[in-house]
Write a protein that holds these residues in place. Structure first.
Motif, short mmCIF file in Angstrom:
data_model
loop_
_atom_site.label_atom_id
_atom_site.label_comp_id
_atom_site.label_asym_id
_atom_site.label_seq_id
_atom_site.Cartn_x
_atom_site.Cartn_y
_atom_site.Cartn_z
N GLU A 125 0.76 -1.02 0.31
CA GLU A 125 0.11 0.21 -0.13
C GLU A 125 0.54 1.18 0.01
O GLU A 125 0.55 2.24 -0.58
N LEU A 126 1.37 1.16 1.04
CA LEU A 126 2.72 2.40 0.96
C LEU A 126 3.26 2.54 -0.87
O LEU A 126 3.77 3.85 -0.97
N VAL A 127 4.15 1.52 -1.12
CA VAL A 127 5.20 1.32 -2.46
C VAL A 127 3.73 2.04 -3.16
O VAL A 127 4.01 3.19 -4.49
N ASP A 128 2.34 1.70 -3.84
CA ASP A 128 1.50 2.40 -4.81
C ASP A 128 0.95 3.14 -4.15
O ASP A 128 1.41 4.43 -5.36
N GLY A 129 0.92 4.12 -3.00
CA GLY A 129 1.29 5.18 -2.25
C GLY A 129 2.10 6.02 -3.07
O GLY A 129 2.11 6.74 -3.98
N VAL A 130 2.84 5.99 -2.63
CA VAL A 130 4.90 6.87 -3.42
C VAL A 130 4.94 7.10 -4.25
O VAL A 130 5.28 8.06 -5.23
N ILE A 131 4.45 5.60 -4.93
CA ILE A 131 3.99 5.79 -6.77
C ILE A 131 3.71 6.80 -7.46
O ILE A 131 3.95 7.67 -9.02
N SER A 132 2.09 7.03 -6.62
CA SER A 132 1.19 7.32 -7.38
C SER A 132 1.49 9.37 -7.55
O SER A 132 0.85 9.84 -7.78
N ILE A 133 2.33 9.15 -6.47
CA ILE A 133 2.69 11.12 -5.88
C ILE A 133 3.63 11.42 -7.42
O ILE A 133 3.28 12.85 -7.80
N GLY A 134 4.33 10.66 -7.99
CA GLY A 134 5.60 11.38 -9.71
C GLY A 134 6.26 11.60 -8.18
O GLY A 134 7.28 11.00 -7.71
N LEU A 135 7.41 12.96 -8.75
CA LEU A 135 9.04 13.68 -8.26
C LEU A 135 8.35 14.07 -6.71
O LEU A 135 7.24 14.85 -6.21
N PHE A 136 9.29 13.91 -5.95
CA PHE A 136 9.28 14.56 -4.44
C PHE A 136 10.23 14.99 -4.06
O PHE A 136 11.48 14.39 -4.56
#
Length: 172
Positions: free
Chosen positions: A161-172
């Motif tokens: 769930e965390l991986v999916d969420g972070v990937i959806s953020i894009g650049l950070f």
């Protein structure tokens, strides 16, 4: 002195890392050179400083940690080759022995923040930076640029769930 301060053989402190709530004043020139934009205004900034023989301070490196859910997003990481070239051979050798500027910054940040979070994520497209990240405990994810550092045991479904969420953020 903290474990993030390096000393020459004669005991002179020449390199240290500190956390700053506002770092733009110190790091903006470096950040603009590396990323062609102003440094972000994020409250958790880790800045490496080099003190030359005359006592002048120079920014050696930078990384910010942005709180996201129960994790930190490590971003804006960069080091200043000009500052590294200012160092004596002994000083450069000591920095390299310790893993390099970014590894030192990451180690300092992890020591400060591990108790506050479940994991760290990064977005890393540079080959050399990726090598340093892997040596610092990050591991690659299933995209070419995302990395994670799991310093606490988490159930696989929470990690996913965390991986999916972070990937959806894009650049950070």
């Amino acid at each position: 002195m903290s474990d993030s301060t390096l000393h020459t053989a004669d005991g002179r402190a020449f390199f240290t890392i500190t956390e700053l709530g506002e770092a733009r004043f110190f790091v903006n020139d470096l950040f603009k050179r590396k990323f062609a934009s102003d440094a972000p205004e994020i409250p958790r900034n880790f800045v490496a400083f080099y003190k030359d023989m005359e006592g002048a301070l120079h920014v050696a490196g930078f990384s910010h940690m942005l709180r996201w859910r129960t994790c930190y997003l490590s971003g804006g990481s960069c080091s200043d080759g000009n500052t590294l070239r200012r160092m004596s051979e002994e000083e450069r050798g000591l920095v390299q022995q310790a893993g390099g500027i970014w590894a030192l910054v990451l180690r300092h940040a992890f020591n400060r923040l591990d108790g506050e979070c479940d994991a760290y994520f990064g977005h890393c497209g540079d080959r050399r930076a990726r090598e340093v990240a892997m040596a610092s405990g990050f591991e690659p994810l299933h995209t070419p640029v995302h990395i994670a550092r799991w310093h606490k045991p988490l159930p696989p479904e929470v990690k996913a769930e965390l991986v999916d969420g972070v990937i959806s953020i894009g650049l950070f």
